[in-house]
Design a protein around this motif. Sequence first.
Motif, PDB file in Angstrom:
ATOM      1  N   TRP A  42       0.811  -1.226   0.000  1.00 16.31           N
ATOM      2  CA  TRP A  42       0.000   0.000   0.000  1.00 16.31           C
ATOM      3  C   TRP A  42       0.842   1.273   0.000  1.00 16.31           C
ATOM      4  O   TRP A  42       0.376   2.325  -0.408  1.00 16.31           O
ATOM      5  N   LEU A  43       2.046   1.188   0.542  1.00 14.28           N
ATOM      6  CA  LEU A  43       2.933   2.352   0.680  1.00 14.28           C
ATOM      7  C   LEU A  43       4.280   2.038   0.035  1.00 14.28           C
ATOM      8  O   LEU A  43       4.620   0.870  -0.138  1.00 14.28           O
ATOM      9  N   PRO A  44       5.057   3.067  -0.272  1.00 12.93           N
ATOM     10  CA  PRO A  44       6.423   2.795  -0.731  1.00 12.93           C
ATOM     11  C   PRO A  44       7.176   2.005   0.346  1.00 12.93           C
ATOM     12  O   PRO A  44       6.991   2.224   1.552  1.00 12.93           O
ATOM     13  N   TRP A  45       8.067   1.103  -0.096  1.00 14.90           N
ATOM     14  CA  TRP A  45       8.767   0.216   0.823  1.00 14.90           C
ATOM     15  C   TRP A  45       9.533   0.996   1.891  1.00 14.90           C
ATOM     16  O   TRP A  45       9.533   0.605   3.057  1.00 14.90           O
ATOM     17  N   VAL A  46      10.180   2.079   1.517  1.00 14.85           N
ATOM     18  CA  VAL A  46      10.963   2.866   2.479  1.00 14.85           C
ATOM     19  C   VAL A  46      10.062   3.396   3.593  1.00 14.85           C
ATOM     20  O   VAL A  46      10.428   3.361   4.773  1.00 14.85           O
ATOM     21  N   VAL A  47       8.888   3.865   3.252  1.00 13.60           N
ATOM     22  CA  VAL A  47       7.946   4.381   4.250  1.00 13.60           C
ATOM     23  C   VAL A  47       7.426   3.230   5.120  1.00 13.60           C
ATOM     24  O   VAL A  47       7.365   3.350   6.353  1.00 13.60           O
ATOM     25  N   ALA A  48       7.070   2.127   4.487  1.00 17.08           N
ATOM     26  CA  ALA A  48       6.580   0.959   5.233  1.00 17.08           C
ATOM     27  C   ALA A  48       7.647   0.473   6.219  1.00 17.08           C
ATOM     28  O   ALA A  48       7.345   0.189   7.385  1.00 17.08           O
ATOM     29  N   ASN A  49       8.890   0.389   5.757  1.00 15.30           N
ATOM     30  CA  ASN A  49       9.981  -0.066   6.612  1.00 15.30           C
ATOM     31  C   ASN A  49      10.193   0.897   7.780  1.00 15.30           C
ATOM     32  O   ASN A  49      10.391   0.461   8.927  1.00 15.30           O
ATOM     33  N   ALA A  50      10.141   2.186   7.532  1.00 23.40           N
ATOM     34  CA  ALA A  50      10.325   3.173   8.602  1.00 23.40           C
ATOM     35  C   ALA A  50       9.221   3.050   9.651  1.00 23.40           C
ATOM     36  O   ALA A  50       9.498   3.045  10.860  1.00 23.40           O
ATOM     37  N   LEU A  51       7.978   2.941   9.203  1.00 26.36           N
ATOM     38  CA  LEU A  51       6.859   2.817  10.145  1.00 26.36           C
ATOM     39  C   LEU A  51       6.959   1.539  10.973  1.00 26.36           C
ATOM     40  O   LEU A  51       6.794   1.567  12.201  1.00 26.36           O
ATOM     41  N   ILE A  52       7.233   0.444  10.311  1.00 27.28           N
ATOM     42  CA  ILE A  52       7.325  -0.832  11.024  1.00 27.28           C
ATOM     43  C   ILE A  52       8.531  -0.840  11.968  1.00 27.28           C
ATOM     44  O   ILE A  52       8.463  -1.394  13.073  1.00 27.28           O
TER      45      ILE A  52
END
Length: 171
Positions: A42-52
Amino acid sequence: METAQSQQQTAPGAFTAFARFVLCGGGVGVASSFAVAALASWLPWVVANALITVVSTLLATELHARFTFGAGGRATWRQHVQSAGSAAAAYAVTCVAMLVLQQLAAAPGVLLEQVVYLSASALAGVARFAVLRLVVFARNRSQAAATTRPVHATVAPAAASADPGVLCYAA
């Protein structure tokens, strides 16, 4: 009322704490890898990784406070910040290891990359465990022990009192 001695008995030893650290950290790590993959749809991988990464670090710190190190409750904001700092340092160690590998080998194979990454992760994990045990959660245990230390009173001889019927207590 709980004494300092009984609190010290509930704090796990180094081996038990390390086993719990691996279990909690590893469990959160595996769950995080699935969560990043799912969120990255749903989100760019970099953003997903940062959130997680933020959520998993918060979760792991809570687990370490409550279960791994026997700190006796929720992690404080200071512990969260210190834990995040140690997680950032561990992340830097793995990044540097992979950068060094890229400099030393023009086209390293997947197996070599995994060996280097996992070795750096293991080294960083052991260092992180030491920092969390000796710095981040150590103060919490020592403060708890200091506040619940039993006070032993001594009774002065009655002759020392102005009134022989009054006992004097000294802490």
